[in-house]
Design a protein around this motif. Structure first.
Motif, PDB file in Angstrom:
ATOM      1  N   LYS A 173       0.839  -1.203   0.000  1.00 51.24           N
ATOM      2  CA  LYS A 173       0.000   0.000   0.000  1.00 51.24           C
ATOM      3  C   LYS A 173       0.872   1.251   0.000  1.00 51.24           C
ATOM      4  O   LYS A 173       0.599   2.229  -0.703  1.00 51.24           O
ATOM      5  CB  LYS A 173      -0.927  -0.017   1.216  1.00 51.24           C
ATOM      6  N   GLN A 174       1.949   1.211   0.773  1.00 50.53           N
ATOM      7  CA  GLN A 174       2.858   2.349   0.900  1.00 50.53           C
ATOM      8  C   GLN A 174       3.518   2.692  -0.435  1.00 50.53           C
ATOM      9  O   GLN A 174       3.672   3.851  -0.785  1.00 50.53           O
ATOM     10  CB  GLN A 174       3.942   2.015   1.944  1.00 50.53           C
ATOM     11  N   TRP A 175       3.907   1.665  -1.198  1.00 46.04           N
ATOM     12  CA  TRP A 175       4.722   1.882  -2.391  1.00 46.04           C
ATOM     13  C   TRP A 175       3.970   1.677  -3.694  1.00 46.04           C
ATOM     14  O   TRP A 175       4.575   1.746  -4.782  1.00 46.04           O
ATOM     15  CB  TRP A 175       5.933   0.944  -2.361  1.00 46.04           C
ATOM     16  N   SER A 176       2.666   1.430  -3.628  1.00 53.14           N
ATOM     17  CA  SER A 176       1.926   1.090  -4.843  1.00 53.14           C
ATOM     18  C   SER A 176       2.011   2.168  -5.910  1.00 53.14           C
ATOM     19  O   SER A 176       2.195   1.860  -7.105  1.00 53.14           O
ATOM     20  CB  SER A 176       0.458   0.785  -4.507  1.00 53.14           C
ATOM     21  N   ASN A 177       1.879   3.412  -5.527  1.00 57.85           N
ATOM     22  CA  ASN A 177       1.922   4.490  -6.537  1.00 57.85           C
ATOM     23  C   ASN A 177       3.295   4.607  -7.181  1.00 57.85           C
ATOM     24  O   ASN A 177       3.417   4.889  -8.381  1.00 57.85           O
ATOM     25  CB  ASN A 177       1.531   5.831  -5.895  1.00 57.85           C
ATOM     26  N   VAL A 178       4.347   4.390  -6.385  1.00 56.86           N
ATOM     27  CA  VAL A 178       5.708   4.462  -6.914  1.00 56.86           C
ATOM     28  C   VAL A 178       5.965   3.299  -7.872  1.00 56.86           C
ATOM     29  O   VAL A 178       6.528   3.462  -8.954  1.00 56.86           O
ATOM     30  CB  VAL A 178       6.739   4.435  -5.770  1.00 56.86           C
ATOM     31  N   VAL A 179       5.522   2.113  -7.484  1.00 54.10           N
ATOM     32  CA  VAL A 179       5.774   0.907  -8.273  1.00 54.10           C
ATOM     33  C   VAL A 179       5.066   0.961  -9.616  1.00 54.10           C
ATOM     34  O   VAL A 179       5.587   0.495 -10.636  1.00 54.10           O
ATOM     35  CB  VAL A 179       5.342  -0.345  -7.475  1.00 54.10           C
ATOM     36  N   ARG A 180       3.856   1.530  -9.644  1.00 58.74           N
ATOM     37  CA  ARG A 180       3.085   1.561 -10.893  1.00 58.74           C
ATOM     38  C   ARG A 180       3.319   2.833 -11.696  1.00 58.74           C
ATOM     39  O   ARG A 180       2.671   3.039 -12.720  1.00 58.74           O
ATOM     40  CB  ARG A 180       1.586   1.416 -10.595  1.00 58.74           C
ATOM     41  N   ARG A 181       4.245   3.655 -11.278  1.00 56.60           N
ATOM     42  CA  ARG A 181       4.517   4.907 -11.984  1.00 56.60           C
ATOM     43  C   ARG A 181       5.389   4.631 -13.198  1.00 56.60           C
ATOM     44  O   ARG A 181       6.457   4.029 -13.095  1.00 56.60           O
ATOM     45  CB  ARG A 181       5.221   5.891 -11.055  1.00 56.60           C
ATOM     46  N   SER A 182       4.936   5.051 -14.356  1.00 61.12           N
ATOM     47  CA  SER A 182       5.701   4.853 -15.587  1.00 61.12           C
ATOM     48  C   SER A 182       6.893   5.800 -15.618  1.00 61.12           C
ATOM     49  O   SER A 182       6.770   6.992 -15.319  1.00 61.12           O
ATOM     50  CB  SER A 182       4.816   5.092 -16.816  1.00 61.12           C
ATOM     51  N   ALA A 183       8.044   5.246 -15.964  1.00 64.18           N
ATOM     52  CA  ALA A 183       9.247   6.059 -16.063  1.00 64.18           C
ATOM     53  C   ALA A 183       9.185   6.911 -17.327  1.00 64.18           C
ATOM     54  O   ALA A 183       8.679   6.471 -18.357  1.00 64.18           O
ATOM     55  CB  ALA A 183      10.483   5.179 -16.082  1.00 64.18           C
ATOM     56  N   PRO A 184       9.694   8.149 -17.283  1.00 60.98           N
ATOM     57  CA  PRO A 184       9.693   8.997 -18.480  1.00 60.98           C
ATOM     58  C   PRO A 184      10.658   8.465 -19.529  1.00 60.98           C
ATOM     59  O   PRO A 184      11.608   7.740 -19.220  1.00 60.98           O
ATOM     60  CB  PRO A 184      10.159  10.354 -17.924  1.00 60.98           C
ATOM     61  N   ASN A 185      10.400   8.849 -20.778  1.00 63.96           N
ATOM     62  CA  ASN A 185      11.245   8.387 -21.880  1.00 63.96           C
ATOM     63  C   ASN A 185      12.656   8.957 -21.771  1.00 63.96           C
ATOM     64  O   ASN A 185      13.634   8.240 -21.803  1.00 63.96           O
ATOM     65  CB  ASN A 185      10.589   8.806 -23.205  1.00 63.96           C
ATOM     66  N   ASN A 186      12.769  10.257 -21.644  1.00 66.63           N
ATOM     67  CA  ASN A 186      14.060  10.935 -21.508  1.00 66.63           C
ATOM     68  C   ASN A 186      15.052  10.586 -22.615  1.00 66.63           C
ATOM     69  O   ASN A 186      16.265  10.552 -22.401  1.00 66.63           O
ATOM     70  CB  ASN A 186      14.701  10.604 -20.141  1.00 66.63           C
ATOM     71  N   GLY A 187      14.527  10.304 -23.811  1.00 66.64           N
ATOM     72  CA  GLY A 187      15.397  10.038 -24.948  1.00 66.64           C
ATOM     73  C   GLY A 187      16.102   8.701 -24.917  1.00 66.64           C
ATOM     74  O   GLY A 187      17.010   8.466 -25.721  1.00 66.64           O
ATOM     75  N   LYS A 232      17.874   8.539  -5.149  1.00 63.00           N
ATOM     76  CA  LYS A 232      16.759   8.004  -5.925  1.00 63.00           C
ATOM     77  C   LYS A 232      16.258   6.689  -5.333  1.00 63.00           C
ATOM     78  O   LYS A 232      16.967   6.029  -4.582  1.00 63.00           O
ATOM     79  CB  LYS A 232      17.203   7.770  -7.374  1.00 63.00           C
ATOM     80  N   GLY A 233      15.036   6.347  -5.709  1.00 67.29           N
ATOM     81  CA  GLY A 233      14.458   5.093  -5.262  1.00 67.29           C
ATOM     82  C   GLY A 233      15.087   3.910  -5.974  1.00 67.29           C
ATOM     83  O   GLY A 233      15.811   4.057  -6.966  1.00 67.29           O
ATOM     84  N   VAL A 234      14.779   2.708  -5.503  1.00 70.28           N
ATOM     85  CA  VAL A 234      15.423   1.513  -6.052  1.00 70.28           C
ATOM     86  C   VAL A 234      15.045   1.275  -7.511  1.00 70.28           C
ATOM     87  O   VAL A 234      15.854   0.764  -8.293  1.00 70.28           O
ATOM     88  CB  VAL A 234      15.067   0.279  -5.189  1.00 70.28           C
ATOM     89  N   LEU A 235      13.847   1.674  -7.902  1.00 73.55           N
ATOM     90  CA  LEU A 235      13.416   1.449  -9.286  1.00 73.55           C
ATOM     91  C   LEU A 235      13.997   2.481 -10.241  1.00 73.55           C
ATOM     92  O   LEU A 235      13.790   2.396 -11.449  1.00 73.55           O
ATOM     93  CB  LEU A 235      11.888   1.459  -9.375  1.00 73.55           C
ATOM     94  N   GLU A 236      14.731   3.459  -9.698  1.00 72.42           N
ATOM     95  CA  GLU A 236      15.397   4.466 -10.531  1.00 72.42           C
ATOM     96  C   GLU A 236      16.903   4.247 -10.602  1.00 72.42           C
ATOM     97  O   GLU A 236      17.622   5.050 -11.182  1.00 72.42           O
ATOM     98  CB  GLU A 236      15.126   5.861  -9.961  1.00 72.42           C
ATOM     99  N   GLN A 237      17.381   3.154 -10.018  1.00 74.54           N
ATOM    100  CA  GLN A 237      18.808   2.879  -9.996  1.00 74.54           C
ATOM    101  C   GLN A 237      19.288   2.330 -11.338  1.00 74.54           C
ATOM    102  O   GLN A 237      18.497   2.114 -12.265  1.00 74.54           O
ATOM    103  CB  GLN A 237      19.125   1.885  -8.880  1.00 74.54           C
ATOM    104  N   THR A 238      20.576   2.110 -11.438  1.00 69.66           N
ATOM    105  CA  THR A 238      21.192   1.491 -12.618  1.00 69.66           C
ATOM    106  C   THR A 238      21.541   0.056 -12.273  1.00 69.66           C
ATOM    107  O   THR A 238      22.070  -0.220 -11.192  1.00 69.66           O
ATOM    108  CB  THR A 238      22.467   2.251 -13.021  1.00 69.66           C
TER     109      THR A 238
END
Length: 841
Positions: free
Chosen positions: A39-53, A762-768
């Motif tokens: 519940k805490q992270w649902s919005n972050v997990v389902r957020r689409s990453a931007p294209n950014n080229g 950054k969050g874990v889903l934004e890492q490399t």
């Protein structure tokens, strides 16, 4: 420096307040905590990453039929695709991960009839329900691309493509002997009837009827589709290539369309031969009495049937013969008695008058000439196997895409003008008595667009395989109002990088989708012929079923008792047979994903379905697999708890010697690099996600196996290994890892600086995605058998011979002295290879 440090800490605290962990580390992990984490992270997990080229990566799972409830097969296919999409995102790609609904078809219509409601109402309700379930599972679909095949905004373009096929002579109407399902009251394609002659839907024996139906001439592309299976563009198709080749068949013959007068009308029919020269020199035709044209004749005799050979432009006598060895799948044979001695013998046995004169020709040259003549006259000439038939798409049911054709007594068959699309299904208030458009007189009546006289609409609808033969293109341009899609929108995204779906669709759907892609490419609409670069074909999820030995009747598991090694029914003591079968309500062996979500949470459910068994292997579903996964999550939770506790209580005195401390650090460093390499290999190249997950379990064991508190507290290698473990697990369990990462971010005395590998802001889903420490890397394709004899020196030399490495070395040598560092790691075959090599096959 101090002010900067304070500002940095203030900024980080601000981030933590917005995306902080629940800080429940002192409690043992349980379902309540897991559900709160989700519940805490649902919005972050389902957020689409931007294209950014970023370079796009198209991950396409087969879209579902909206039955109303997800089953474990859905959970498996979308867990696989979501994990791959998130993995590619972490590797710097812009993941395109769309979803939609294969919404037409018999099941929805039959269910609506049972409830006496419109199929549209039933389908819409099911879509809403299943969409909610998909969101509960945390799948990161791009819902902005959502499509539904029953939406007029979609099937308008299915009709548009049909008209293009019609213009090119690839969609045609012909009388044929068809498979009639007496339960579902519709025609089935040959492909939809099993080896026992039963319908793939209703399961009843099909009947043979003669009906006028619509076909798509897929056979015209047969040779290209067959040869395309050998293309280097296809990756990881494995046995699917053989399945496709077997279905298409070796294209060792040629088809030409002949003409025959039937009851005053000129009809066309196809003639196949493996010896095309017979289209020039053939002198008789043999046809089976089961052929639809013969069935239509009011009377026939061997001396009265004459057909026109469009290649030679000569008339040929036609003889009706049943007792003849026709080519496989065919009921017409063209003979050439003057050249083929076997044909002459057959003619004599059948009392067919032929010339005694024998001709000698250059058969190879005449074969080529015949094909060239047929192609030039546009009467055939395409190579195809004898057994492959054109695609029968007519369905005599209401709930499907209307075929955009008008029948006029004056003008004949008239295509609906493009500007009049879509031809929409008529709205109905209930399904009572409605199974076909034929019964809807008010809808059938129309005006001929050519002569403006009264006419009628075509009442057959299209097979749902037509809808799903091109949907992967529409996903890339879902809002286009002018065309099905624009080439500009698909040029950088096709072919699909990876296509995920069930093996049961690896023949029919894949064949039709490949055909459609080849056709659209022939129009210049697409950049490539092949639609799918790489396949991940997942096996079925199997459940354990129980049935009475005496009657074969299936019974629920709660009525079964195990006595010793045998199973019996509790009440009667009757012997019970147990076996693993495809999950089904009727077999009482299904698993409800909703139960798993409520009991364990979505991350655990995803981990359960992906662990232990590679995607291609059938999955035997059992609660016996639960303890291992639950225990691993518990160990990860304890690892973070202990890490935070030790970091908050730094010991003042060192208990380890420098040598002991360095030994622990080296072990962690070495394990981290090896397990990054092997996890990456299986996530990226083999898609054996279960093997990659097992590597992450191994890394967890390294971090928990007798690691002294001093190392946990002070080691940068321990901190880095824990970080990369969480990052690599994040595509599989994104909520759980977001919580673990937030805990790691909050740890005091952090030793690892932000870098290309880790960004603490950054969050874990934004890492490399982590990379192996060491020298320059390159990728080489190697046979697994060659690994057994691969030495360290040979591996390094292979790497140095690569052009990409040579260029980098040349550049570096001009700048500074280059020193090659190669660290030995142990691969899955137990042999040493250089870390500069990355095994990908």
């Amino acid at each position: 420096m101090r002010r900067t440090h304070l500002f940095r800490n203030f900024r980080q605290c601000f981030v933590y307040r917005r995306k902080s962990s629940l800080r429940l580390w002192e409690q043992d992990i349980n379902t309540e905590i897991k559900l709160n984490i989700e519940k805490q992270w649902s919005n972050v997990v389902r957020r689409s990453a931007p294209n950014n080229g970023m370079k796009p990566y198209y991950v396409l799972p087969m879209f579902p039929y909206p039955s109303g409830n997800l089953h474990m097969g859905h959970v498996r296919v979308y867990s696989i695709s979501d994990t791959i999409a998130r993995f590619e995102q972490l590797n710097g790609r812009y993941s395109i991960h769309p979803i939609g609904w294969d919404a037409f078809g018999l099941p929805a219509e039959n269910a609506a009839i049972e409830r006496n409601i419109p199929p549209s109402q039933w389908t819409k309700s099911n879509i809403n329900s299943m969409k909610n379930q998909l969101e509960k599972l945390g799948f990161n679909f791009d819902w902005k691309r959502e499509i539904s095949t029953c939406d007029p905004g979609y099937y308008k373009w299915t009709q548009f493509i049909f008209l293009k096929l019609f213009e090119k002579g690839l969609a045609y109407q012909s009388k044929a002997q068809v498979n009639w399902d007496p339960v579902d009251m519709t025609v089935l394609a040959d492909e939809q009837v099993d080896d026992l002659g039963c319908s793939w839907r209703s399961g009843v024996k099909v009947e043979k009827k003669y009906l006028t139906q619509w076909f798509i001439k897929t056979t015209k592309f047969a040779k290209a589709l067959y040869d395309g299976l050998d293309s280097d563009e296809l990756e990881n198709w494995k046995d699917i290539i053989n399945l496709q080749k077997h279905w298409i068949g070796e294209c060792d013959g040629v088809v030409v369309t002949f003409k025959l007068e039937v009851n005053g009308e000129m009809k066309t029919f196809d003639v196949w031969t493996s010896e095309p020269y017979k289209f020039i020199h053939g002198d008789f035709l043999i046809i089976n009495s089961s052929h639809p044209l013969i069935q239509d004749l009011k009377s026939h005799g061997r001396s009265t049937l004459v057909c026109l050979n469009p290649v030679s432009n000569c008339e040929l006598p036609v003889y009706v013969v049943d007792d003849f060895n026709y080519p496989e799948g065919r009921n017409v044979y063209i003979g050439c008695s003057q050249i083929d001695s076997e044909d002459k013998k057959a003619a004599q046995l059948l009392n067919i008058p032929v010339s005694r004169q024998q001709l000698k020709i250059d058969i190879e040259r005449e074969n080529s000439q015949a094909v060239e003549m047929a192609l030039k006259k546009n009467v055939g000439g395409h190579f195809v196997s004898s057994k492959l038939k054109d695609w029968l798409i007519s369905r005599q049911r209401y709930w499907g895409t209307p075929i955009p054709i008008i029948h006029c007594k004056t003008c004949g068959t008239v295509p609906v003008p493009y500007e009049d699309l879509p031809v929409e299904l008529p709205e109905i208030q209930s399904s009572a008595g409605i199974q076909t458009l034929e019964k809807l007189e008010h809808w059938k009546k129309c005006i001929c667009p050519k002569c403006q006289s009264s006419a009628t609409r075509e009442t057959d609808t299209m097979d749902t395989f037509v809808d799903s033969s091109w949907y992967y293109y529409r996903f890339l341009d879902p809002n286009n109002k002018l065309m099905p899609f624009s080439k500009e929108q698909v040029v950088d995204h096709m072919p699909v990088d990876i296509y995920v779906g069930g093996k049961e669709h690896a023949v029919l759907h894949l064949y039709y989708a490949r055909f459609m892609s080849y056709f659209l490419h022939s129009l210049g609409w697409t950049p490539t012929k092949e639609p799918f670069k790489k396949l991940v074909v997942q096996g079925m999820v199997m459940g354990q079923s129980y049935k009475l030995k005496s009657s074969g009747k299936y019974i629920p598991p709660d009525r079964v008792e195990k006595v010793g090694k045998e199973y019996i029914e509790k009440n009667t003591g009757e012997a019970v047979i147990t076996q693993w079968e495809k999950m089904s309500k009727s077999k009482y062996n299904g698993e409800n994903p909703e139960r798993l979500l409520a009991t364990y949470g979505c991350d655990t459910t995803r981990l359960l379905i992906l662990a232990d068994v590679p995607p291609a292997t059938p999955r035997r579903w059992s609660d016996a697999t639960l303890p291992g996964v639950l225990n691993w999550q518990h160990r990860l939770w304890m690892t973070m708890r202990e890490f935070l506790n030790h970091r908050n209580n730094v010991p003042e005195v060192n208990t380890l010697t420098p040598e002991e401390y360095n030994k622990h650090e080296y072990k962690i460093w070495d394990s981290r690099n090896y397990l990054i390499a092997t996890t990456t290999y299986h996530f990226k190249h083999t898609q054996k996600l279960s093997v990659g997950i097992s590597r992450l379990q191994s890394l967890t064991s390294v971090l928990r196996n007798k690691v002294p508190p001093e190392v946990i507290t002070k080691s940068k290698e321990y901190e880095k290994a824990l970080a990369v473990l969480i990052i690599m697990l994040a595509p599989v369990t994104p909520h759980f890892c977001s919580e673990l990462w937030a805990g790691l971010q909050s740890a005091p005395h952090r030793l690892t600086e932000s870098s290309n590998m880790i960004d603490w802001g950054k969050g874990v889903l934004e890492q490399t995605w982590p990379k192996v420490d060491g020298a320059d890397r390159c990728e080489l394709k190697l046979k697994s058998s060659d690994l057994l004899s691969l030495t360290h020196e040979k591996a390094v030399q292979m790497m140095l011979n690569q052009e990409s490495v040579k260029k980098r070395l040349t550049t570096e040598i001009h700048k500074t002295k280059f020193e090659l560092i190669s660290t030995m790691i142990i691969d899955d075959f137990g042999k040493g290879v250089a870390s500069g090599l990355h095994m990908i096959s």
